[in-house]
Design an enzyme around this catalytic site. Structure first.
Site, PDB file in Angstrom:
ATOM      1  N   HIS A   1       0.742  -1.165  -0.011  1.00 26.12           N
ATOM      2  CA  HIS A   1       0.124   0.046  -0.070  1.00 26.12           C
ATOM      3  C   HIS A   1       1.018   1.183  -0.080  1.00 26.12           C
ATOM      4  CE1 HIS A   1      -3.433  -2.761   1.129  1.00 26.12           C
ATOM      5  NE2 HIS A   1      -2.425  -3.034   1.806  1.00 26.12           N
TER       6      HIS A   1
ATOM      7  N   LYS B   1      15.505  21.946  -8.692  1.00 32.34           N
ATOM      8  CA  LYS B   1      15.182  21.021  -8.966  1.00 32.34           C
ATOM      9  C   LYS B   1      16.144  20.151  -9.818  1.00 32.34           C
ATOM     10  CE  LYS B   1      10.900  20.525  -9.539  1.00 32.34           C
ATOM     11  NZ  LYS B   1       9.575  19.983  -8.900  1.00 32.34           N
TER      12      LYS B   1
ATOM     13  N   GLU C   1      10.002   9.256 -15.798  1.00 34.90           N
ATOM     14  CA  GLU C   1       8.510   9.712 -16.126  1.00 34.90           C
ATOM     15  C   GLU C   1       7.839   9.226 -17.300  1.00 34.90           C
ATOM     16  OE1 GLU C   1       7.437  13.708 -14.423  1.00 34.90           O
ATOM     17  OE2 GLU C   1       9.447  13.728 -13.938  1.00 34.90           O
TER      18      GLU C   1
ATOM     19  N   SER D   1      14.621  22.690 -13.706  1.00 30.37           N
ATOM     20  CA  SER D   1      13.763  23.526 -14.069  1.00 30.37           C
ATOM     21  C   SER D   1      14.197  24.743 -14.316  1.00 30.37           C
ATOM     22  CB  SER D   1      12.678  23.590 -12.597  1.00 30.37           C
ATOM     23  OG  SER D   1      11.934  24.721 -12.606  1.00 30.37           O
TER      24      SER D   1
END
Ligand code: ARG
Length: 469
Positions: free
Chosen positions: A168, A295, A302, A289
């Site tokens: 979970h 970042k 992704e 970024s």
């Protein structure tokens, strides 16, 4: 697409079957019908099939040896032209088969017209696509193997590196990072076995089924099958030209495998967050970024997470095309190629990207170990100890452990930080040997059951797979 007039023709596809056709197709007809924009990727397979076919026709006395030699020379030259990038593809000639044949006529004259004896584009395209899909199987097999190898190397380096295991997405029990990576080796091992299984099934040659019913010429289908590396000819001419299940199987396998890769990619995304900080990727695999200087985004991971959408989409698209089609060939089936090519390109890209990312991945063992101990991850070990040392029924042990967890939570400490007095207040028979099972290292080392996370087990799994790569 074409600057020159169409190869061997007057720019009119109907010249291939002009006997019955008085006029050219309308522009829209051509637009919906044309496939050369994508099926040119079958050029090498198409020429290979034609070489084998011409060879067999000559051996069977169906065409002369001179015609065969002329056909072979012409096809060889066409392949060179295509590979060298100076072949002029013609949309009027519709597809790769007619583009090659049209050019052959330019090069060798009327003998080119004999190549299509005892053959149809229906068995021709079925053969070409099978050859292409077979190569895609072999590329996938090699890439999966390479990725498994990379995972094994990382797993071997981290057979003892403790991290939290999750259910979970909640910290559940400590495991090792090596064990976690080996889970993906198992998945990829099954993907590879599916690929091998499917390759065996597809390796039958449809060439010679002709349009649908076979041919009256004395062809030797066993010879062409062998020449093209197939295990033998397909047995039913109708089935030969009308099924594309071998593409569907490839797309299913690629879908399942890409789904596996997307889960690994998602874990990399999670592990890369500053909150987890379990792994680092080099600048090669991250982007910054434009506005937030701190970042480091795992864009490649992704995209690996996202790309299966294309592959699964291709599977669904082709299933939808094929369902309900009556036997045998229908032009609907021309829709197989773009989906196939896009799915294969995508699958191969994600396999390569994941391999490179896994090789690049640097685990941060301190972060993993700290998280492994958090959230009372050794509560099950404590319960098991109560069962073993005090012969308590597991359900009672679960209850006692629950009370100890509540106690630790109240004090804001870990289970291993509870003093013996505090523990004995909950269960008087507890002794100080309980502390041996409460550390995460001890927990992990104790999971010696077959397939469990103990480092010795993980090393044995790695050796088992090394022997099978
Ligand atoms: N371009 C066609 C395809 O991909 C080749 C077969 C055409 N056969 C036919 N009878 N029209 O399916």
């Amino acid at each position: 697409m074409s600057g020159k007039p169409a190869n061997g023709q007057d720019g009119n596809a109907n010249a291939m079957w002009g006997g019955r056709f008085a006029s050219s197709p309308s522009a829209l007809m051509e637009a919906i019908n044309v496939s050369i924009g994508f099926d040119r990727r079958l050029a090498a397979q198409d020429i290979r099939g034609s070489v084998a076919h011409a060879d067999m026709l000559a051996k069977q006395g169906i065409i002369s040896e001179e015609d065969r030699d002329a056909i072979h020379d012409g096809l060889k030259r066409i392949l060179e032209e295509i590979e060298g990038g100076h072949f002029t593809f013609s949309t009027a000639l519709e597809d790769i088969h007619m583009n090659v044949e049209g050019r052959l006529r330019d090069l060798i004259g009327p003998a080119a017209g004999r190549l299509h004896t005892a053959r149809s584009r229906n068995d021709q395209v079925a053969t070409d696509v099978r050859l292409w899909v077979r190569e895609a199987h072999d590329r996938a097999d090699a890439q999966i193997t390479n990725l498994m190898d990379t995972l094994l190397t990382q797993a071997a380096a981290h057979a003892e590196t403790v991290m939290p295991g999750f259910t979970h997405l909640q910290s559940a029990q400590p495991v090792t990072f090596g064990h976690h990576l080996m889970a993906y080796v198992e998945m990829l091992g099954r993907d590879r076995s599916r690929i091998r299984d499917s390759r065996k099934r597809l390796n039958e040659c449809p060439l010679g089924a002709a349009a649908l019913a076979g041919t009256s010429f004395p062809i030797d289908r066993h010879a062409t099958a062998e020449a093209l590396g197939f295990d033998g000819p397909t047995r039913n001419s109708l089935d030969s030209v009308s099924d594309r299940d071998f593409i569907l199987e490839y797309l299913s396998i690629a879908s399942i495998s890409a789904m596996h890769l997307s889960r690994l990619a998602e874990e990399i995304v999670i592990w890369m967050t500053p909150q987890f900080g379990f792994v680092r990727l080099s600048d090669q695999w991250t982007t910054g970024s434009s506005i937030m200087p701190q970042k480091k985004n795992p864009d490649a991971a992704e995209l690996v997470r996202a790309k299966p959408g294309r592959i699964i989409g291709s599977l669904v698209a082709l299933l939808t095309v094929m369902k309900g089609l009556p036997l045998t060939y229908s032009k609907d089936m021309q829709e197989d190629k773009e989906r196939l090519f896009d799915a294969a390109d995508t699958y191969e890209l994600v396999l390569a990207a994941v391999s490179a990312m896994i090789a690049d991945l640097k685990p941060v063992p301190e972060r993993m170990a700290a998280a492994a101990g958090a959230g009372f991850a050794t509560a099950t070990d404590l319960a098991d100890w109560l069962v073993r040392a005090l012969e308590m029924p597991f359900r009672d042990a679960h209850h006692v452990t629950g009370r100890l967890v509540a106690e630790a939570e109240r004090r804001g400490c870990g289970l291993e930080d509870l003093s013996l007095d505090v523990m004995q207040a909950v269960e008087p028979r507890i002794t100080d040997s309980v502390y041996a099972v409460l550390g995460v290292e001890n927990s992990v080392r104790s999971r010696m059951s077959f397939g469990g996370t103990a480092p010795d087990n993980v090393r044995a799994q790695i050796a088992w797979w090394r022997a099978r790569l």
